[in-house]
Design an enzyme around this catalytic site. Sequence first.
Site, PDB file in Angstrom:
ATOM      1  N   ASP A  45     -12.236 -66.723  42.407  1.00  0.00           N
ATOM      2  CA  ASP A  45     -11.060 -66.664  43.286  1.00  0.00           C
ATOM      3  C   ASP A  45      -9.782 -66.748  42.444  1.00  0.00           C
ATOM      4  O   ASP A  45      -8.673 -66.649  42.977  1.00  0.00           O
ATOM      5  CB  ASP A  45     -11.110 -67.734  44.381  1.00  0.00           C
ATOM      6  CG  ASP A  45     -11.139 -69.151  43.840  1.00  0.00           C
ATOM      7  OD1 ASP A  45     -11.269 -69.323  42.612  1.00  0.00           O
ATOM      8  OD2 ASP A  45     -11.030 -70.096  44.650  1.00  0.00           O
ATOM      9  N   SER A  46      -9.950 -66.870  41.111  1.00  0.00           N
ATOM     10  CA  SER A  46      -8.811 -66.707  40.196  1.00  0.00           C
ATOM     11  C   SER A  46      -8.229 -65.304  40.332  1.00  0.00           C
ATOM     12  O   SER A  46      -7.155 -65.025  39.804  1.00  0.00           O
ATOM     13  CB  SER A  46      -9.225 -66.987  38.750  1.00  0.00           C
ATOM     14  OG  SER A  46     -10.369 -66.231  38.403  1.00  0.00           O
ATOM     15  N   ASP A  84     -17.161 -66.142  44.182  1.00  0.00           N
ATOM     16  CA  ASP A  84     -16.568 -67.408  44.628  1.00  0.00           C
ATOM     17  C   ASP A  84     -16.365 -67.423  46.133  1.00  0.00           C
ATOM     18  O   ASP A  84     -15.930 -66.419  46.718  1.00  0.00           O
ATOM     19  CB  ASP A  84     -15.188 -67.572  43.980  1.00  0.00           C
ATOM     20  CG  ASP A  84     -15.180 -68.627  42.903  1.00  0.00           C
ATOM     21  OD1 ASP A  84     -16.110 -69.446  42.853  1.00  0.00           O
ATOM     22  OD2 ASP A  84     -14.235 -68.613  42.086  1.00  0.00           O
ATOM     23  N   LYS A 114     -20.520 -69.225  44.546  1.00  0.00           N
ATOM     24  CA  LYS A 114     -20.083 -70.477  43.918  1.00  0.00           C
ATOM     25  C   LYS A 114     -19.100 -71.158  44.859  1.00  0.00           C
ATOM     26  O   LYS A 114     -18.275 -70.482  45.478  1.00  0.00           O
ATOM     27  CB  LYS A 114     -19.415 -70.203  42.567  1.00  0.00           C
ATOM     28  CG  LYS A 114     -18.782 -71.446  41.932  1.00  0.00           C
ATOM     29  CD  LYS A 114     -18.422 -71.251  40.477  1.00  0.00           C
ATOM     30  CE  LYS A 114     -17.099 -70.584  40.233  1.00  0.00           C
ATOM     31  NZ  LYS A 114     -15.933 -71.284  40.814  1.00  0.00           N
ATOM     32  N   GLU A 116     -16.693 -75.037  45.323  1.00  0.00           N
ATOM     33  CA  GLU A 116     -16.149 -76.199  44.621  1.00  0.00           C
ATOM     34  C   GLU A 116     -16.452 -77.498  45.367  1.00  0.00           C
ATOM     35  O   GLU A 116     -16.404 -77.521  46.600  1.00  0.00           O
ATOM     36  CB  GLU A 116     -14.625 -76.042  44.475  1.00  0.00           C
ATOM     37  CG  GLU A 116     -14.225 -74.834  43.640  1.00  0.00           C
ATOM     38  CD  GLU A 116     -12.710 -74.687  43.491  1.00  0.00           C
ATOM     39  OE1 GLU A 116     -11.955 -75.558  43.954  1.00  0.00           O
ATOM     40  OE2 GLU A 116     -12.301 -73.671  42.892  1.00  0.00           O
ATOM     41  N   GLU A 183     -15.338 -77.878  34.970  1.00  0.00           N
ATOM     42  CA  GLU A 183     -14.006 -77.396  34.558  1.00  0.00           C
ATOM     43  C   GLU A 183     -13.074 -78.563  34.264  1.00  0.00           C
ATOM     44  O   GLU A 183     -13.001 -79.528  35.040  1.00  0.00           O
ATOM     45  CB  GLU A 183     -13.403 -76.510  35.667  1.00  0.00           C
ATOM     46  CG  GLU A 183     -12.001 -76.029  35.306  1.00  0.00           C
ATOM     47  CD  GLU A 183     -11.476 -74.902  36.180  1.00  0.00           C
ATOM     48  OE1 GLU A 183     -12.208 -74.409  37.055  1.00  0.00           O
ATOM     49  OE2 GLU A 183     -10.315 -74.504  35.962  1.00  0.00           O
TER      50      GLU A 183
HETATM   51  O1  KIV Z   1     -12.146 -68.547  39.831  1.00  0.00           O
HETATM   52  C1  KIV Z   1     -12.485 -68.697  38.643  1.00  0.00           C
HETATM   53  O2  KIV Z   1     -12.123 -67.932  37.757  1.00  0.00           O
HETATM   54  C2  KIV Z   1     -13.354 -69.821  38.329  1.00  0.00           C
HETATM   55  C3  KIV Z   1     -13.604 -70.113  36.879  1.00  0.00           C
HETATM   56  C4  KIV Z   1     -12.397 -70.699  36.285  1.00  0.00           C
HETATM   57  C5  KIV Z   1     -14.792 -70.945  36.675  1.00  0.00           C
HETATM   58  O3  KIV Z   1     -13.804 -70.497  39.199  1.00  0.00           O
END
Ligand code: KIV
Length: 276
Positions: A45-46, A84, A114, A116, A183
């Site tokens: 989600d970056s 994500d 994934k 969090e 992280e």
């Molecule tokens: O969204 C992302 O890029 C991440 C990584 C930093 C692990 O979750």
Amino acid sequence: MARVTTAVLKEKKQKGEKITMLTAYDYATAMLLEQAGIDVALVGDSVGNVVLGFENTLAVTMDDMVHHTKAVVRGVKNTMVVADMPFLSYHVSIPDSVRNAGRLIQEGGAQAVKLEGGQERVEVIKAILDAEIPVMGHIGLTPQSVHQFGGFKVQGRDLETAKRLIEDAKALERAGVFSIVLEGVPAALAKRITGEITVPTIGIGAGPDCDGQVLVINDMLGLTQGHVPKFVKKFANLHPQMLEAVKAYIDEVNAGTFPAEEHCYSINEEIIEKLY
Ligand code: KIV
């Protein structure tokens, strides 16, 4: 080479082989990662900060994630794709969370999701696993908690929070995640966590003793302008090169030197003459 699966990642940990993961948000980058032989492409989600220009990841939607996941999946064959779950897609209710995870698999084509959080996410993780969707955990400096943390701060530096992170990792392992991203965690604590659980840890800003490493692709290629976190190593410095290329293009178009003869298509001169 066969597709990287959750079993392959587990086996890598058992054999002491490192796991490699990088983010990807589009087809071209996904193809590059596949060609290079990366284990996992993370549609992070970056994408919110890196591609969409938001200040943080909180504005990213399920539709954004499905869109970018589809593009990445089209670019790979053997690379495992993990997508994500964005902010609020797994916080409101269990049925919604399972449906959202399912969209990333069914519409997006990812092999896993994934999300969090630690002990507080066990119930939702179990429900997603019940739908046969593999889950990667993510603890430590979890960017979706930026307002709770009061900024992007290293986590687990005092006794209480360090113990909590160890308990979080164990709770995620018990819940059935196939891997955990650590992280922004002190290297010695990440080493301790990695040694105490059987599922692979993948570190970002968590030192060399995790079972694998992940970075944001734009950061490690030197495409990110401005501040990058201390843990980023630039394996290339592409931004200045791209800037020079775009400036050279502008100069040549203005000067009339591009396109040159070799960039043009020909036609029989008589046809041109007959046009008048
Ligand atoms: O969204 C992302 O890029 C991440 C990584 C930093 C692990 O979750």
